[in-house]
Structures are given as structure tokens and as C-alpha cells.
Scaffold this motif. Structure first.
Motif, PDB file in Angstrom:
ATOM      1  N   ALA A  48      65.994  13.492 -71.556  1.00 18.10           N
ATOM      2  CA  ALA A  48      66.675  12.955 -72.736  1.00 18.10           C
ATOM      3  C   ALA A  48      67.665  13.940 -73.328  1.00 18.10           C
ATOM      4  O   ALA A  48      68.692  13.547 -73.884  1.00 18.10           O
ATOM      5  CB  ALA A  48      65.645  12.543 -73.792  1.00 18.10           C
ATOM      6  N   TYR A  49      67.384  15.243 -73.199  1.00 22.19           N
ATOM      7  CA  TYR A  49      68.200  16.244 -73.873  1.00 22.19           C
ATOM      8  C   TYR A  49      69.030  17.106 -72.928  1.00 22.19           C
ATOM      9  O   TYR A  49      69.655  18.064 -73.357  1.00 22.19           O
ATOM     10  CB  TYR A  49      67.320  17.136 -74.753  1.00 22.19           C
ATOM     11  CG  TYR A  49      66.837  16.398 -75.970  1.00 22.19           C
ATOM     12  CD1 TYR A  49      67.654  16.239 -77.082  1.00 22.19           C
ATOM     13  CD2 TYR A  49      65.578  15.808 -75.990  1.00 22.19           C
ATOM     14  CE1 TYR A  49      67.227  15.541 -78.192  1.00 22.19           C
ATOM     15  CE2 TYR A  49      65.145  15.101 -77.096  1.00 22.19           C
ATOM     16  CZ  TYR A  49      65.967  14.977 -78.190  1.00 22.19           C
ATOM     17  OH  TYR A  49      65.539  14.269 -79.291  1.00 22.19           O
ATOM     18  N   ARG A  50      69.052  16.749 -71.660  1.00 18.84           N
ATOM     19  CA  ARG A  50      69.920  17.429 -70.702  1.00 18.84           C
ATOM     20  C   ARG A  50      70.910  16.424 -70.120  1.00 18.84           C
ATOM     21  O   ARG A  50      70.604  15.242 -69.998  1.00 18.84           O
ATOM     22  CB  ARG A  50      69.111  18.070 -69.563  1.00 18.84           C
ATOM     23  CG  ARG A  50      68.320  19.303 -69.966  1.00 18.84           C
ATOM     24  CD  ARG A  50      67.478  19.788 -68.796  1.00 18.84           C
ATOM     25  NE  ARG A  50      66.757  20.999 -69.107  1.00 18.84           N
ATOM     26  CZ  ARG A  50      67.154  22.217 -68.743  1.00 18.84           C
ATOM     27  NH1 ARG A  50      68.273  22.363 -68.046  1.00 18.84           N
ATOM     28  NH2 ARG A  50      66.446  23.273 -69.058  1.00 18.84           N
ATOM     29  N   GLU A  51      72.055  16.908 -69.752  1.00 19.81           N
ATOM     30  CA  GLU A  51      73.097  16.055 -69.197  1.00 19.81           C
ATOM     31  C   GLU A  51      72.952  16.022 -67.675  1.00 19.81           C
ATOM     32  O   GLU A  51      73.413  16.890 -66.959  1.00 19.81           O
ATOM     33  CB  GLU A  51      74.494  16.592 -69.580  1.00 19.81           C
ATOM     34  CG  GLU A  51      75.633  15.658 -69.205  1.00 19.81           C
ATOM     35  CD  GLU A  51      75.662  14.389 -70.037  1.00 19.81           C
ATOM     36  OE1 GLU A  51      76.230  13.390 -69.572  1.00 19.81           O
ATOM     37  OE2 GLU A  51      75.112  14.408 -71.153  1.00 19.81           O
ATOM     38  N   ASP A  78      60.087   4.158 -60.056  1.00 23.05           N
ATOM     39  CA  ASP A  78      59.437   2.867 -59.812  1.00 23.05           C
ATOM     40  C   ASP A  78      59.380   2.019 -61.077  1.00 23.05           C
ATOM     41  O   ASP A  78      59.429   0.782 -61.006  1.00 23.05           O
ATOM     42  CB  ASP A  78      58.019   3.086 -59.280  1.00 23.05           C
ATOM     43  CG  ASP A  78      57.989   3.736 -57.900  1.00 23.05           C
ATOM     44  OD1 ASP A  78      59.035   3.688 -57.214  1.00 23.05           O
ATOM     45  OD2 ASP A  78      56.939   4.291 -57.525  1.00 23.05           O
ATOM     46  N   GLN A  79      59.290   2.682 -62.232  1.00 24.74           N
ATOM     47  CA  GLN A  79      59.223   1.950 -63.511  1.00 24.74           C
ATOM     48  C   GLN A  79      60.608   1.615 -64.066  1.00 24.74           C
ATOM     49  O   GLN A  79      60.719   0.990 -65.120  1.00 24.74           O
ATOM     50  CB  GLN A  79      58.472   2.793 -64.540  1.00 24.74           C
ATOM     51  CG  GLN A  79      57.022   3.068 -64.192  1.00 24.74           C
ATOM     52  CD  GLN A  79      56.383   4.013 -65.198  1.00 24.74           C
ATOM     53  OE1 GLN A  79      56.212   3.678 -66.382  1.00 24.74           O
ATOM     54  NE2 GLN A  79      56.026   5.212 -64.750  1.00 24.74           N
ATOM     55  N   GLY A  80      61.654   2.068 -63.374  1.00 22.18           N
ATOM     56  CA  GLY A  80      63.015   1.797 -63.847  1.00 22.18           C
ATOM     57  C   GLY A  80      63.443   2.660 -65.005  1.00 22.18           C
ATOM     58  O   GLY A  80      64.353   2.290 -65.763  1.00 22.18           O
ATOM     59  N   LEU A  81      62.812   3.847 -65.148  1.00 24.35           N
ATOM     60  CA  LEU A  81      63.119   4.719 -66.277  1.00 24.35           C
ATOM     61  C   LEU A  81      64.253   5.693 -65.990  1.00 24.35           C
ATOM     62  O   LEU A  81      64.864   6.218 -66.919  1.00 24.35           O
ATOM     63  CB  LEU A  81      61.875   5.518 -66.690  1.00 24.35           C
ATOM     64  CG  LEU A  81      60.632   4.710 -67.065  1.00 24.35           C
ATOM     65  CD1 LEU A  81      59.500   5.650 -67.451  1.00 24.35           C
ATOM     66  CD2 LEU A  81      60.929   3.739 -68.193  1.00 24.35           C
ATOM     67  N   ILE A  82      64.526   5.958 -64.706  1.00 22.07           N
ATOM     68  CA  ILE A  82      65.547   6.948 -64.354  1.00 22.07           C
ATOM     69  C   ILE A  82      66.501   6.389 -63.310  1.00 22.07           C
ATOM     70  O   ILE A  82      66.200   5.419 -62.611  1.00 22.07           O
ATOM     71  CB  ILE A  82      64.929   8.263 -63.816  1.00 22.07           C
ATOM     72  CG1 ILE A  82      64.155   8.011 -62.513  1.00 22.07           C
ATOM     73  CG2 ILE A  82      64.049   8.916 -64.860  1.00 22.07           C
ATOM     74  CD1 ILE A  82      63.679   9.281 -61.821  1.00 22.07           C
ATOM     75  N   ARG A  95      71.445  14.217 -59.210  1.00 19.65           N
ATOM     76  CA  ARG A  95      71.499  14.328 -60.658  1.00 19.65           C
ATOM     77  C   ARG A  95      70.690  13.179 -61.236  1.00 19.65           C
ATOM     78  O   ARG A  95      70.858  12.024 -60.848  1.00 19.65           O
ATOM     79  CB  ARG A  95      72.942  14.261 -61.151  1.00 19.65           C
ATOM     80  CG  ARG A  95      73.791  15.468 -60.752  1.00 19.65           C
ATOM     81  CD  ARG A  95      73.449  16.660 -61.595  1.00 19.65           C
ATOM     82  NE  ARG A  95      74.148  17.881 -61.170  1.00 19.65           N
ATOM     83  CZ  ARG A  95      73.965  19.055 -61.744  1.00 19.65           C
ATOM     84  NH1 ARG A  95      73.119  19.170 -62.750  1.00 19.65           N
ATOM     85  NH2 ARG A  95      74.617  20.116 -61.317  1.00 19.65           N
ATOM     86  N   ILE A  96      69.816  13.505 -62.190  1.00 15.75           N
ATOM     87  CA  ILE A  96      68.869  12.522 -62.713  1.00 15.75           C
ATOM     88  C   ILE A  96      69.182  12.226 -64.169  1.00 15.75           C
ATOM     89  O   ILE A  96      69.434  13.143 -64.957  1.00 15.75           O
ATOM     90  CB  ILE A  96      67.423  13.034 -62.590  1.00 15.75           C
ATOM     91  CG1 ILE A  96      67.136  13.446 -61.138  1.00 15.75           C
ATOM     92  CG2 ILE A  96      66.425  11.980 -63.049  1.00 15.75           C
ATOM     93  CD1 ILE A  96      65.872  14.244 -60.987  1.00 15.75           C
ATOM     94  N   GLY A  97      69.159  10.961 -64.536  1.00 15.81           N
ATOM     95  CA  GLY A  97      69.397  10.566 -65.920  1.00 15.81           C
ATOM     96  C   GLY A  97      68.479   9.426 -66.311  1.00 15.81           C
ATOM     97  O   GLY A  97      67.923   8.732 -65.458  1.00 15.81           O
TER      98      GLY A  97
END
Length: 307
Positions: A48-51, A78-82, A95-97
Motif C-alpha cells: 500500500a505504501y510502496r510504488e 488468487d484472491q485478486g488483491l494484487i 513489479r507488484i501493486g
């Protein structure tokens, strides 16, 4: 050479750790009655706090085993969070967001955490809360005093807002000849934040270097959809550590998490270093206006970033 640590001091610290982890509920299988463990919640916080960080950057920050972190990220996927995008520097890395669902999920977790801590503090008298917070501040400062610790960003502590006002007044008078009306403006902005800011949608970052304040940045609500950056400062002694860039990126990530559609700011054309930070972060200059303020002739600039 460090001196031997008495066994009773070790026992006291271990006892405090056991008490505090029980008090916060972090020994439960899930944190704050959510589906997430403490480690999973920390990973969500970093996202949440990194780009768009790399997985290895998160692992290094949290000290998590690569295999364990990989399983956490796969569960989030799998939960669609990232979401994952190949890094332009190394196609083998991603890169993960957070997705929109991920940001909403983290927002709920953050709100629940805020409520839990507020409920814990509500049982104390105001003077007791002040003593507790001051003690926690002392613990954090002492444990961060190791030489291996680099610059850090943190929330404001008692005395920081006064430092923001004094530092802005002194720096801008010395560097640009601003008069005391500028310090009065800073005092008004900082005082308003201190008295009535909404922690769910507004935030202040204090940069710290070698245990001393080294910079500041505020993000405040201009409207339901627009946030505003204010009072960016990096002290001359702290230049070269990219603290300004880090604070601006933290503010952008927080604004996205809050659901703002745009971030705006007002600066002056003579503030070349600050303008470069905003430009590199993706802000666009949308308006300029000559004006006379703070005892000098200036060209004011409005910059905007669409999220």
C-alpha cells in the motif's frame, strides 16, 4: 565495545514483548479478526505504501523468507488483491501493486487497526495516554539509534509540528529572503492539521536522519476527490538521501489508498529542487501566476497529478 547485558534486563524486555503481543492480539491465528496473519498484514502495508515494489524488496524490508513470501503473494494473487507486471529492468522480476480490491481490503484492515488502538487508548486518562505515547516514542528512538539505520519516514511526534514551522521560517528566510508572513502561513497550515486533521484521509510525514528531524510533508484533503501536498521540506544537512522523493511517493500511495482522484500542490518557480521532485513523480504544471508574497516578487505554480 558493548557492555554485558544483565539477565534481569533481558527478562524484562521479553516479558514486555509477551504482554504487548497478547494485548494487541497478534498471537491469534488471524489479526484483528480478519482473514490475515500479522505477516500478511505487513506485506499488504508494504504494497500500500510502496510504488510497485519487487518481491525481493518487500522480503528485504520485512526479513521474510523468499519461499514464505512467495506463498503469501500467490494467495493474494488468487484472491485478486494484487497485480504483477514484468520489471522493465529485469523481465524475470515482477513489479507488484494492489488492485482496487486490494486497496479496499487494506483500507478496511487499516481502519480496523485504528479502531482497535483507539479503543485501547480510550480506557486511559489523557495524562496516561501522553505518558504511554511518550514512552513508546522513546523506545522507538532508542532502538533506531543503531548506526546501521538509515533515514526513516515516520508520523509526527510531540514537538514535530513546532519544528516544521520553525524550520520553514528559518530556511526560507536564509535561502530566499522570505519575511515572517511566510512563517505565519506555515504556522496556520500546520496548526490546522494538528487541531483537526482526519487521519483516514490526511497525513504528515516527518523524515528523520541520525535521530534528528530532517524533513516534512503534509497531504491534506481539498475535496472528496482531490488531495493537496503542503510544506515539503528537506533540511540542507539531509540532502542527498532522496528524502523528498520518498515522502512524495509515500503521499501519492496514501492518496491512492484513500480513493482520491487527483493530487494538487502550489509552489514557486524559484524552488528548483522541489519542482524537479514533483515533475519526476508525474505532476504536470497546469497554471502560473506572478504575485508578491512573503516580502518578495514570485511566480506561483500549480501542479497536478491524476491518480
Amino acid at each position: 565495545m558493548s557492555s554485558p547485558v544483565p539477565p534481569d534486563q533481558v527478562d524484562t524486555v521479553r516479558g514486555f514483548n509477551r504482554f504487548y503481543t497478547r494485548r494487541l492480539g497478534v498471537l491469534e491465528q488471524h489479526l484483528l479478526n480478519t482473514p490475515f496473519s500479522l505477516t500478511e498484514a505487513r506485506v499488504l502495508y508494504e504494497l500500500a505504501y510502496r510504488e510497485a515494489p519487487l518481491a525481493k524488496e518487500i522480503g528485504a524490508e520485512l526479513g521474510i523468507d523468499a519461499g514464505y513470501l512467495s506463498r503469501i503473494l500467490q494467495s493474494f494473487d488468487d484472491q485478486g488483491l494484487i497485480s504483477r507486471k514484468p520489471s522493465p529492468d529485469d523481465r524475470r522480476q515482477s513489479r507488484i501493486g494492489l488492485t482496487a480490491k486490494g486497496r479496499t481490503t487494506y483500507g478496511r484492515l487499516e481502519q480496523r487497526s485504528q479502531q482497535e488502538i483507539a479503543a485501547m487508548l480510550a480506557g486511559l486518562q489523557p495524562s496516561e495516554r501522553s505518558r504511554l505515547v511518550a514512552s513508546m516514542t522513546t523506545i522507538e528512538r532508542l532502538l533506531r539509534a543503531a548506526p546501521s539505520q538509515g533515514p526513516v519516514l515516520r508520523g509526527p511526534q510531540p514537538g514535530d509540528i513546532g519544528w516544521v514551522v520553525q524550520s520553514h521560517g528559518a530556511f526560507y528566510a536564509a535561502e530566499y529572503g522570505f519575511d515572517t508572513s511566510f512563517e505565519a502561513l506555515v504556522a496556520e497550515i500546520a496548526g490546522r492539521f494538528l487541531a483537526s486533521h482526519d487521519p483516514r484521509r490526511e497525513r504528515c510525514w516527518i523524515a528523520e536522519l541520525d535521530g534528528a528531524q530532517a524533513g516534512s510533508l503534509f497531504l491534506v484533503q481539498a475535496s472528496d476527490e482531490v488531495a493537496k501536498l503542503r510544506l515539503l521540506l528537506v533540511t540542507p544537512q539531509a540532502r542527498g538521501h532522496r528524502l523528498g522523493q520518498r515522502m512524495v511517493q509515500e503521499a501519492i500511495c496514501f492518496a491512492r489508498q484513500c480513493g482520491y482522484r487527483k493530487v494538487t500542490l502550489w509552489t514557486q518557480s524559484i524552488l528548483v529542487a522541489a519542482r524537479k521532485i514533483y515533475q519526476d513523480a508525474g505532476f504536470i504544471l497546469v497554471a502560473t501566476e506572478p504575485h508578491r508574497s512573503f516580502g518578495t516578487d514570485l511566480i506561483g505554480e500549480t501542479w497536478e497529478l491524476t491518480l
